[in-house]
Design an enzyme around this catalytic site. Structure first.
Site, PDB file in Angstrom:
ATOM      1  N   TYR A 159       0.810  -1.211   0.000  1.00 16.08           N
ATOM      2  CA  TYR A 159       0.000   0.000   0.000  1.00 16.08           C
ATOM      3  C   TYR A 159       0.850   1.272   0.000  1.00 16.08           C
ATOM      4  O   TYR A 159       0.723   2.078  -0.934  1.00 16.08           O
ATOM      5  CB  TYR A 159      -0.993   0.004   1.163  1.00 16.08           C
ATOM      6  N   LYS A 163       1.241   4.066  -3.076  1.00 17.10           N
ATOM      7  CA  LYS A 163       0.892   5.492  -2.927  1.00 17.10           C
ATOM      8  C   LYS A 163       2.107   6.366  -3.258  1.00 17.10           C
ATOM      9  O   LYS A 163       1.967   7.427  -3.873  1.00 17.10           O
ATOM     10  CB  LYS A 163       0.394   5.770  -1.512  1.00 17.10           C
TER      11      LYS A 163
HETATM   12  N1  LIG Z   1      -8.889   6.705   4.862  1.00  8.59           N
HETATM   13  C1  LIG Z   1      -7.766   7.298   5.220  1.00  8.59           C
HETATM   14  O1  LIG Z   1      -7.424   7.403   6.410  1.00  8.59           O
HETATM   15  C2  LIG Z   1      -6.868   7.866   4.171  1.00  8.59           C
HETATM   16  C3  LIG Z   1      -5.758   8.597   4.588  1.00  8.59           C
HETATM   17  C4  LIG Z   1      -4.900   9.120   3.628  1.00  8.59           C
HETATM   18  C5  LIG Z   1      -5.173   8.942   2.284  1.00  8.59           C
HETATM   19  N2  LIG Z   1      -6.243   8.239   1.902  1.00  8.59           N
HETATM   20  C6  LIG Z   1      -6.480   8.088   0.457  1.00  8.59           C
HETATM   21  O2  LIG Z   1      -7.756   8.642   0.158  1.00  8.59           O
HETATM   22  C7  LIG Z   1      -8.333   7.976  -0.960  1.00  8.59           C
HETATM   23  C8  LIG Z   1      -9.738   7.531  -0.598  1.00  8.59           C
HETATM   24  O3  LIG Z   1      -9.612   6.682   0.497  1.00  8.59           O
HETATM   25  P1  LIG Z   1     -10.908   6.207   1.333  1.00  8.59           P
HETATM   26  O4  LIG Z   1     -10.486   6.053   2.745  1.00  8.59           O
HETATM   27  O5  LIG Z   1     -12.041   7.100   0.990  1.00  8.59           O
HETATM   28  O6  LIG Z   1     -11.136   4.751   0.735  1.00  8.59           O
HETATM   29  P2  LIG Z   1     -12.469   4.064   0.188  1.00  8.59           P
HETATM   30  O7  LIG Z   1     -12.128   2.645  -0.063  1.00  8.59           O
HETATM   31  O8  LIG Z   1     -13.623   4.384   1.066  1.00  8.59           O
HETATM   32  O9  LIG Z   1     -12.720   4.826  -1.207  1.00  8.59           O
HETATM   33  C9  LIG Z   1     -12.016   4.481  -2.357  1.00  8.59           C
HETATM   34  C10 LIG Z   1     -13.010   4.520  -3.523  1.00  8.59           C
HETATM   35  O10 LIG Z   1     -12.299   4.170  -4.701  1.00  8.59           O
HETATM   36  C11 LIG Z   1     -13.085   3.247  -5.420  1.00  8.59           C
HETATM   37  N3  LIG Z   1     -12.241   2.373  -6.230  1.00  8.59           N
HETATM   38  C12 LIG Z   1     -11.426   1.398  -5.787  1.00  8.59           C
HETATM   39  N4  LIG Z   1     -10.861   0.768  -6.830  1.00  8.59           N
HETATM   40  C13 LIG Z   1     -11.341   1.372  -7.956  1.00  8.59           C
HETATM   41  C14 LIG Z   1     -11.145   1.178  -9.334  1.00  8.59           C
HETATM   42  N5  LIG Z   1     -10.355   0.209  -9.781  1.00  8.59           N
HETATM   43  N6  LIG Z   1     -11.788   2.000 -10.198  1.00  8.59           N
HETATM   44  C15 LIG Z   1     -12.612   2.968  -9.754  1.00  8.59           C
HETATM   45  N7  LIG Z   1     -12.858   3.202  -8.454  1.00  8.59           N
HETATM   46  C16 LIG Z   1     -12.215   2.401  -7.574  1.00  8.59           C
HETATM   47  C17 LIG Z   1     -13.837   2.436  -4.375  1.00  8.59           C
HETATM   48  O11 LIG Z   1     -14.999   1.834  -4.927  1.00  8.59           O
HETATM   49  C18 LIG Z   1     -14.142   3.502  -3.330  1.00  8.59           C
HETATM   50  O12 LIG Z   1     -15.395   4.100  -3.565  1.00  8.59           O
HETATM   51  C19 LIG Z   1      -7.390   6.823  -1.296  1.00  8.59           C
HETATM   52  O13 LIG Z   1      -6.593   7.177  -2.401  1.00  8.59           O
HETATM   53  C20 LIG Z   1      -6.531   6.670  -0.043  1.00  8.59           C
HETATM   54  O14 LIG Z   1      -5.252   6.164  -0.346  1.00  8.59           O
HETATM   55  C21 LIG Z   1      -7.111   7.694   2.798  1.00  8.59           C
HETATM   56  C1  LIG Z   2      -5.113  -3.748  16.688  1.00 11.78           C
HETATM   57  C2  LIG Z   2      -4.414  -2.546  17.289  1.00 11.78           C
HETATM   58  C3  LIG Z   2      -2.911  -2.683  17.166  1.00 11.78           C
HETATM   59  C4  LIG Z   2      -4.926  -1.266  16.647  1.00 11.78           C
HETATM   60  O1  LIG Z   2      -4.414  -0.158  17.346  1.00 11.78           O
HETATM   61  C5  LIG Z   2      -4.517  -1.204  15.163  1.00 11.78           C
HETATM   62  C6  LIG Z   2      -4.899   0.125  14.535  1.00 11.78           C
HETATM   63  C7  LIG Z   2      -4.652   0.083  13.007  1.00 11.78           C
HETATM   64  C8  LIG Z   2      -5.747  -0.748  12.338  1.00 11.78           C
HETATM   65  C9  LIG Z   2      -4.585   1.531  12.477  1.00 11.78           C
HETATM   66  C10 LIG Z   2      -3.456   2.319  13.191  1.00 11.78           C
HETATM   67  C11 LIG Z   2      -2.962   3.369  12.187  1.00 11.78           C
HETATM   68  C12 LIG Z   2      -3.929   3.241  11.020  1.00 11.78           C
HETATM   69  C13 LIG Z   2      -3.461   3.764   9.662  1.00 11.78           C
HETATM   70  C14 LIG Z   2      -3.132   5.271   9.726  1.00 11.78           C
HETATM   71  O2  LIG Z   2      -4.217   5.974  10.319  1.00 11.78           O
HETATM   72  C15 LIG Z   2      -2.928   5.841   8.369  1.00 11.78           C
HETATM   73  C16 LIG Z   2      -3.327   5.235   7.225  1.00 11.78           C
HETATM   74  C17 LIG Z   2      -2.968   5.862   5.912  1.00 11.78           C
HETATM   75  C18 LIG Z   2      -4.137   5.881   4.923  1.00 11.78           C
HETATM   76  O3  LIG Z   2      -3.653   6.221   3.647  1.00 11.78           O
HETATM   77  C19 LIG Z   2      -4.834   4.546   4.844  1.00 11.78           C
HETATM   78  C20 LIG Z   2      -5.232   4.019   6.222  1.00 11.78           C
HETATM   79  C21 LIG Z   2      -4.025   3.932   7.194  1.00 11.78           C
HETATM   80  C22 LIG Z   2      -3.039   2.897   6.676  1.00 11.78           C
HETATM   81  C23 LIG Z   2      -4.570   3.553   8.604  1.00 11.78           C
HETATM   82  C24 LIG Z   2      -5.081   2.092   8.629  1.00 11.78           C
HETATM   83  C25 LIG Z   2      -5.444   1.582  10.023  1.00 11.78           C
HETATM   84  C26 LIG Z   2      -4.268   1.743  10.994  1.00 11.78           C
HETATM   85  C27 LIG Z   2      -3.105   0.884  10.568  1.00 11.78           C
END
Ligand SMILES: NC(=O)c1ccc[n+]([C@@H]2O[C@H](COP(=O)([O-])OP(=O)(O)OC[C@H]3O[C@@H](n4cnc5c(N)ncnc54)[C@H](O)[C@@H]3O)[C@@H](O)[C@H]2O)c1
Ligand SMILES: CC(C)[C@@H](O)CC[C@@H](C)[C@H]1CC[C@H]2[C@@H]3[C@H](O)C=C4C[C@@H](O)CC[C@]4(C)[C@H]3CC[C@]12C
Length: 369
Positions: A159, A163
């Site tokens: 992952y 990214k």
């Molecule tokens: N959730 C977090 O904490 C977090 C933190 C930092 C960055 N991000 C980034 O933000 C973005 C959105 O993350 P999220 O948490 O909303 O995840 P999410 O899984 O809720 O949303 C991702 C969306 O992308 C769509 N998708 C996946 N594969 C696809 C494909 N092949 N074609 C078209 N659509 C597709 C999914 O259907 C979904 O609706 C991601 O790029 C993720 O890396 C998320």
């Molecule tokens: C079971 C315990 C050890 C519990 O504390 C695990 C928590 C774990 C699932 C989360 C802890 C940190 C999270 C990640 C972080 O917030 C940032 C992220 C970057 C974003 O791009 C995607 C999600 C994630 C990787 C997020 C996922 C969950 C954690 C690993």
């Protein structure tokens, strides 16, 4: 009326527009981007809630498509002025193969970039991640860092690797000539752990707590701080930077920005309890009972079980060696680059972000007292 018609001339495309973040970006654009004439929502899985958005002055076009399919992306991008690319496979739990993660996050981003170049779309905002920076495989803390803080960004997990590769492609594409002869202008936003309405992991923790009699067991010391950011503020930063990218191409083009707000620095588990506590859960202090080496053993057993069971079923618990390492490594940001470059200020205070999230957990889980 004439003035409103003149203003409404821009076409935006949001990939991943039905995801956790994507839905908030779609709704924020409709509320706070007055120049929108059409909003295209591109996603593998379209949400039924899109239908309710089609009654306003902006044309909302739902497009079911796959970012790994270049022709589908090109068809969706053609004619758009701005692309906000949030689509991605957010998998640190071993649900998807490394190849699939790469296919979606890297090849999918390549397809979006090439579609912009081929069709003449000039502005591209990419949703990157804090994980492009860290935590690294050595578990080095990133304490109150910013976009310029030196840090050994070394990754092995599919992952963060995907990214990082995708972000680099987006930034390198800045300045490429698009169809029509003008330059492509790109930037990347790096959210830390996003929370808020629709956060699946928060929902999973809540369900886990209910199964354990209203208790969650501390695995991580309270001293390990994680930066978190409210989804509404992340969505707002996307809308704002997409607007300012068109006005300040030289300053913003090719830049990265951490997403931040006033959410407090806390351990991942303590931060979640800000919302799960008011919903009836409590965090049991078991740090003395469950030493870190035992947690590592349990995480390794989960990874082994996942591998053994894979031919039969998907076993993807929250605890695995990677999530444990990330949770156990301080990663907090302290920056104002987004404010300095494009006037970003959080739209939602910490108090508002907290109350909205609590309300969501209660409403969604039917746990209102
Ligand atoms: N959730 C977090 O904490 C977090 C933190 C930092 C960055 N991000 C980034 O933000 C973005 C959105 O993350 P999220 O948490 O909303 O995840 P999410 O899984 O809720 O949303 C991702 C969306 O992308 C769509 N998708 C996946 N594969 C696809 C494909 N092949 N074609 C078209 N659509 C597709 C999914 O259907 C979904 O609706 C991601 O790029 C993720 O890396 C998320
Ligand atoms: C079971 C315990 C050890 C519990 O504390 C695990 C928590 C774990 C699932 C989360 C802890 C940190 C999270 C990640 C972080 O917030 C940032 C992220 C970057 C974003 O791009 C995607 C999600 C994630 C990787 C997020 C996922 C969950 C954690 C690993």
């Amino acid at each position: 009326m004439a003035e409103a018609t003149e203003i409404r001339k821009l076409v935006y495309l949001v990939t991943g527009g039905c995801g956790f973040l994507g839905e908030h970006v779609v709704r924020m654009l409709l509320q706070r981007e007055p120049r929108l004439s059409e909003l295209r929502v591109f996603d593998l899985h379209l949400g039924p809630w899109l239908e309710e958005l089609k009654t306003g002055p902006v044309r909302v076009t739902a497009i079911q498509g796959d970012v790994t399919q270049a022709h589908e992306v090109a068809a969706a991008v053609a004619g758009a002025h701005v692309v906000i690319h949030t689509a991605g496979l957010v998998d640190v739990f071993g649900r998807a193969s490394p190849e699939t993660i790469y296919e979606v996050n890297v090849q999918g981003t390549k397809n979006v970039i090439e579609a912009c170049v081929q069709t003449g779309t000039r502005f591209l905002v990419y949703t990157s991640s804090m994980e492009v920076v860290g935590p690294n495989i050595k578990g080095h803390p990133f304490y109150r860092g910013n976009e310029d803080t030196p840090y050994e960004a070394v990754h092995k997990h599919p992952y963060p690797c995907s990214k990082a590769q995708a972000e680099q492609l987006v930034l390198e594409a800045n300045g490429r000539e698009v169809h029509g002869g003008l330059p492509l202008v790109t930037c990347a936003l790096r959210p830390t752990g996003i929370y808020g309405e629709g956060h699946q992991i928060m929902r999973d923790f809540y369900h886990q707590g209910l199964r354990l009699g209203g208790r969650l067991f501390r695995a991580i010391p309270a001293s390990v701080e994680h930066g978190r950011v409210y989804v509404g503020n992340v969505a707002w930063m996307h809308v704002l930077v997409a607007r300012e990218l068109q006005r300040q191409t030289a300053l913003l083009g090719g830049q990265v920005y951490f997403c931040y707000d006033e959410s407090p620095y806390k351990s991942y588990e303590d931060f979640n309890m800000e919302f799960l506590g008011p919903c009836g859960l409590r965090l049991v202090e078991t740090r003395l009972l469950v030493p870190y080496w035992l947690l590592m053993l349990l995480a390794a057993l989960n990874a082994l079980l996942q591998w053994l069971l894979r031919p039969l079923l998907l076993y993807a618990p929250l605890l695995n060696p990677y999530t444990l390492a990330v949770a156990n490594t301080t990663f907090t940001v302290s920056t104002d680059k987004a404010r300095r470059h494009f006037g970003y200020e959080p739209l939602f205070s910490w108090e508002d972000s907290r109350s909205r999230t609590i309300r969501w957990v209660r409403a969604v889980e039917g746990s209102a007292p």
